[in-house]
Design a protein around this motif. Structure first.
Motif, PDB file in Angstrom:
ATOM      1  N   LYS A 204       0.806  -1.250  -0.051  1.00 44.10           N
ATOM      2  CA  LYS A 204      -0.115   0.016  -0.143  1.00 44.10           C
ATOM      3  C   LYS A 204       0.865   0.933  -0.152  1.00 44.10           C
ATOM      4  CE  LYS A 204      -4.070   1.891   2.193  1.00 44.10           C
ATOM      5  NZ  LYS A 204      -4.758   1.785   3.437  1.00 44.10           N
ATOM      6  N   GLU A 205       1.792   1.202   0.927  1.00 39.46           N
ATOM      7  CA  GLU A 205       2.722   2.433   0.841  1.00 39.46           C
ATOM      8  C   GLU A 205       3.725   2.536  -0.470  1.00 39.46           C
ATOM      9  OE1 GLU A 205       4.071   2.529   5.612  1.00 39.46           O
ATOM     10  OE2 GLU A 205       5.160   1.127   4.109  1.00 39.46           O
ATOM     11  N   ALA A 206       4.132   1.517  -1.167  1.00 39.64           N
ATOM     12  CA  ALA A 206       4.720   1.461  -2.355  1.00 39.64           C
ATOM     13  C   ALA A 206       3.845   1.777  -3.414  1.00 39.64           C
ATOM     14  CB  ALA A 206       5.311   0.053  -2.650  1.00 39.64           C
ATOM     15  N   ASP A 207       2.482   1.327  -3.512  1.00 38.63           N
ATOM     16  CA  ASP A 207       1.621   2.015  -4.414  1.00 38.63           C
ATOM     17  C   ASP A 207       1.452   3.353  -4.232  1.00 38.63           C
ATOM     18  OD1 ASP A 207       1.312  -0.451  -5.389  1.00 38.63           O
ATOM     19  OD2 ASP A 207      -0.592  -0.846  -4.642  1.00 38.63           O
ATOM     20  N   ALA A 208       1.311   4.167  -3.052  1.00 42.02           N
ATOM     21  CA  ALA A 208       0.969   5.305  -2.685  1.00 42.02           C
ATOM     22  C   ALA A 208       2.185   6.161  -3.232  1.00 42.02           C
ATOM     23  CB  ALA A 208       0.994   5.735  -1.042  1.00 42.02           C
TER      24      ALA A 208
END
Length: 59
Positions: free
Chosen positions: A4-8
């Motif tokens: 999720k952090e990588a996608d953001a």
């Protein structure tokens, strides 16, 4: 870093790059300059930045 952090992070990076591209195109268009890009076949092309901003270049 979670998915999720990588996608953001990737989304924020993409938005920043798109903004930088628009600023560069506007600055070049104001000076009547051209840009260099490659078409879908890898051929080198040149176009006025103002034409790119106006949507006249479709590659």
């Amino acid at each position: 870093m979670s998915n999720k952090e990588a996608d953001a992070f990737v989304k924020k990076l993409d938005e920043g790059l798109a903004l930088a591209e628009q600023v560069m195109l506007r600055e070049k268009a104001s000076r009547g300059e051209t840009i260099v890009y490659s078409d879908s076949k890898g051929n080198i092309k040149y176009a006025l930045a103002s034409e790119v901003l106006a949507g006249k270049i479709h590659e």
